[in-house]
Motif scaffolding. Structure first.
Motif, PDB file in Angstrom:
ATOM      1  N   SER A  39      57.211 -91.431 -36.265  1.00 27.83           N
ATOM      2  CA  SER A  39      56.639 -90.454 -35.342  1.00 27.83           C
ATOM      3  C   SER A  39      57.662 -89.783 -34.441  1.00 27.83           C
ATOM      4  N   ARG A  40      58.767 -90.450 -34.133  1.00 25.26           N
ATOM      5  CA  ARG A  40      59.764 -89.895 -33.220  1.00 25.26           C
ATOM      6  C   ARG A  40      60.804 -89.108 -34.003  1.00 25.26           C
ATOM      7  N   THR A  41      61.154 -87.941 -33.499  1.00 29.12           N
ATOM      8  CA  THR A  41      62.095 -87.077 -34.208  1.00 29.12           C
ATOM      9  C   THR A  41      63.542 -87.500 -33.965  1.00 29.12           C
ATOM     10  N   ILE A  42      64.427 -86.940 -34.778  1.00 34.48           N
ATOM     11  CA  ILE A  42      65.856 -87.200 -34.621  1.00 34.48           C
ATOM     12  C   ILE A  42      66.347 -86.630 -33.298  1.00 34.48           C
ATOM     13  N   SER A  43      65.769 -85.530 -32.872  1.00 34.55           N
ATOM     14  CA  SER A  43      66.214 -84.866 -31.644  1.00 34.55           C
ATOM     15  C   SER A  43      66.133 -85.785 -30.434  1.00 34.55           C
ATOM     16  N   THR A  44      65.135 -86.661 -30.406  1.00 30.59           N
ATOM     17  CA  THR A  44      64.997 -87.559 -29.260  1.00 30.59           C
ATOM     18  C   THR A  44      66.163 -88.532 -29.170  1.00 30.59           C
ATOM     19  N   LEU A  45      66.809 -88.810 -30.305  1.00 29.82           N
ATOM     20  CA  LEU A  45      67.965 -89.706 -30.298  1.00 29.82           C
ATOM     21  C   LEU A  45      69.166 -89.042 -29.647  1.00 29.82           C
ATOM     22  N   GLY A  46      69.190 -87.706 -29.674  1.00 26.15           N
ATOM     23  CA  GLY A  46      70.303 -86.983 -29.079  1.00 26.15           C
ATOM     24  C   GLY A  46      70.000 -86.423 -27.706  1.00 26.15           C
ATOM     25  N   SER A  47      68.848 -86.788 -27.141  1.00 27.54           N
ATOM     26  CA  SER A  47      68.509 -86.306 -25.804  1.00 27.54           C
ATOM     27  C   SER A  47      69.358 -87.021 -24.762  1.00 27.54           C
ATOM     28  N   ARG A  48      69.643 -86.326 -23.683  1.00 28.73           N
ATOM     29  CA  ARG A  48      70.464 -86.920 -22.627  1.00 28.73           C
ATOM     30  C   ARG A  48      69.735 -88.104 -22.008  1.00 28.73           C
ATOM     31  N   GLY A  49      70.460 -89.204 -21.880  1.00 35.47           N
ATOM     32  CA  GLY A  49      69.870 -90.414 -21.346  1.00 35.47           C
ATOM     33  C   GLY A  49      69.410 -91.384 -22.406  1.00 35.47           C
ATOM     34  N   ASP A  51      69.704 -94.033 -25.425  1.00 34.42           N
ATOM     35  CA  ASP A  51      70.702 -95.079 -25.654  1.00 34.42           C
ATOM     36  C   ASP A  51      71.658 -94.726 -26.792  1.00 34.42           C
ATOM     37  N   GLY A  52      71.158 -93.947 -27.758  1.00 31.60           N
ATOM     38  CA  GLY A  52      72.003 -93.581 -28.883  1.00 31.60           C
ATOM     39  C   GLY A  52      72.647 -92.215 -28.746  1.00 31.60           C
ATOM     40  N   TYR A  53      72.618 -91.644 -27.535  1.00 32.90           N
ATOM     41  CA  TYR A  53      73.142 -90.289 -27.323  1.00 32.90           C
ATOM     42  C   TYR A  53      74.614 -90.190 -27.721  1.00 32.90           C
ATOM     43  N   TRP A  54      75.395 -91.199 -27.358  1.00 31.86           N
ATOM     44  CA  TRP A  54      76.843 -91.128 -27.590  1.00 31.86           C
ATOM     45  C   TRP A  54      77.191 -91.267 -29.073  1.00 31.86           C
ATOM     46  N   VAL A  55      76.219 -91.673 -29.909  1.00 31.77           N
ATOM     47  CA  VAL A  55      76.433 -91.725 -31.364  1.00 31.77           C
ATOM     48  C   VAL A  55      75.891 -90.467 -32.021  1.00 31.77           C
ATOM     49  N   MET A  56      74.680 -90.057 -31.659  1.00 31.17           N
ATOM     50  CA  MET A  56      74.041 -88.914 -32.303  1.00 31.17           C
ATOM     51  C   MET A  56      74.764 -87.611 -31.983  1.00 31.17           C
ATOM     52  N   THR A  57      75.307 -87.504 -30.772  1.00 28.12           N
ATOM     53  CA  THR A  57      75.981 -86.268 -30.374  1.00 28.12           C
ATOM     54  C   THR A  57      77.216 -85.978 -31.228  1.00 28.12           C
ATOM     55  N   PRO A  58      78.168 -86.917 -31.350  1.00 30.27           N
ATOM     56  CA  PRO A  58      79.318 -86.631 -32.236  1.00 30.27           C
ATOM     57  C   PRO A  58      78.919 -86.504 -33.698  1.00 30.27           C
ATOM     58  N   LEU A  94      75.266 -76.589 -31.910  1.00 30.50           N
ATOM     59  CA  LEU A  94      74.642 -76.055 -30.701  1.00 30.50           C
ATOM     60  C   LEU A  94      73.518 -76.946 -30.180  1.00 30.50           C
ATOM     61  N   LEU A  95      73.072 -77.911 -31.001  1.00 30.05           N
ATOM     62  CA  LEU A  95      72.065 -78.853 -30.514  1.00 30.05           C
ATOM     63  C   LEU A  95      72.627 -79.740 -29.413  1.00 30.05           C
ATOM     64  N   VAL A  96      73.950 -79.830 -29.321  1.00 34.57           N
ATOM     65  CA  VAL A  96      74.571 -80.662 -28.284  1.00 34.57           C
ATOM     66  C   VAL A  96      74.415 -80.031 -26.900  1.00 34.57           C
ATOM     67  N   PRO A  97      74.764 -78.746 -26.703  1.00 37.59           N
ATOM     68  CA  PRO A  97      74.522 -78.153 -25.382  1.00 37.59           C
ATOM     69  C   PRO A  97      73.050 -77.826 -25.117  1.00 37.59           C
ATOM     70  N   PHE A  98      72.229 -77.832 -26.172  1.00 33.71           N
ATOM     71  CA  PHE A  98      70.789 -77.577 -26.008  1.00 33.71           C
ATOM     72  C   PHE A  98      69.993 -78.762 -26.570  1.00 33.71           C
ATOM     73  N   PRO A  99      70.112 -79.932 -25.944  1.00 35.23           N
ATOM     74  CA  PRO A  99      69.433 -81.121 -26.470  1.00 35.23           C
ATOM     75  C   PRO A  99      67.939 -81.093 -26.189  1.00 35.23           C
ATOM     76  N   ALA A 100      67.229 -81.942 -26.896  1.00 37.19           N
ATOM     77  CA  ALA A 100      65.799 -82.099 -26.618  1.00 37.19           C
ATOM     78  C   ALA A 100      65.629 -82.800 -25.288  1.00 37.19           C
ATOM     79  N   PRO A 101      64.618 -82.438 -24.507  1.00 39.01           N
ATOM     80  CA  PRO A 101      64.372 -83.127 -23.237  1.00 39.01           C
ATOM     81  C   PRO A 101      63.840 -84.531 -23.474  1.00 39.01           C
TER      82      PRO A 101
END
Length: 218
Positions: A39-49, A51-58, A94-101
């Protein structure tokens, strides 16, 4: 005879799906057992805050870079298709500067996702060559077009390219239905994004194999 597709493009195209799957898999583990893959999208993994932000972003940055590198080296494909593939890669970055909330929606993030999906869904059709040039071109230059006959790389023929594009658009429809109706957006998004990251590798492999066949003595 120079190859129409350099072998290093195999590396960039193969890394794309590995980075995508590896990024979301590791990020989901870091997110904890409460994260629901279905149910949860990949975008939520790259949202700021997250836990997996520092992996999904790079992973997203590297994924986008792979698409751009592949587009630069895929000389057998038509220029509009290469531009669309590279644009899809830029959209991933560009998903990095415009992450999912963390909660709710985001117009900026949604727009980047929509543009990236559209570019990666149309590039297979745009990459099909419409003309042919003699092997090696004029005066030893690289060919500027690939024939659409039997010698054309399988991944750049109209039939497979159209089928790939149609399936991606159908996958986009499935994702929207899963997002708003069935609450299985995560599963649909993973299938769709993997397919879009894997197709460039299919095209590159077909081009490399065609180059190998062309180099074989008659």
């Amino acid at each position: 005879m120079r190859r129409s597709v350099p072998r290093w493009v195999l590396f960039s195209s193969a890394c794309a799906p590995i980075l995508l799957v590896g990024g979301w898999a590791i990020s989901a583990v870091l997110q904890g057992p409460d994260y629901d893959h279905a149910s949860r999208t990949i975008s939520t993994l790259g949202s700021r805050g997250a836990d997996g932000y520092w992996v999904m972003t790079p992973a997203l940055i590297a994924l986008g870079a792979c698409h751009v590198i592949t587009a630069c080296g895929l000389r057998s494909a038509a220029l509009p298709g290469r531009v669309a593939l590279g644009g899809g890669g830029v959209s991933a970055m560009l998903l990095v500067p415009f992450p999912a909330p963390n909660s709710g929606g985001s117009l900026d993030h949604g727009a980047v996702v929509a543009v990236g999906f559209s570019l990666l869904a149309v590039w297979p059709v745009l990459a099909v060559r419409r003309g042919a040039a003699a092997p090696g071109g004029v005066s030893g230059r690289l060919p500027t077009a690939a024939p659409l006959g039997r010698s054309a790389p399988w991944g750049l023929r109209p039939g497979p390219s159209l089928m790939a594009s149609v399936l991606m658009w159908l996958g986009g429809g499935w994702f929207l239905m899963a997002l708003f109706v069935h609450d299985t957006a995560g599963a649909a998004e993973r299938v769709l994004t993997f397919a879009q990251s894997f197709w460039p590798l299919v095209v590159v492999v077909s081009c490399v194999r065609q180059d190998d066949r062309d180099e074989e003595p008659a």
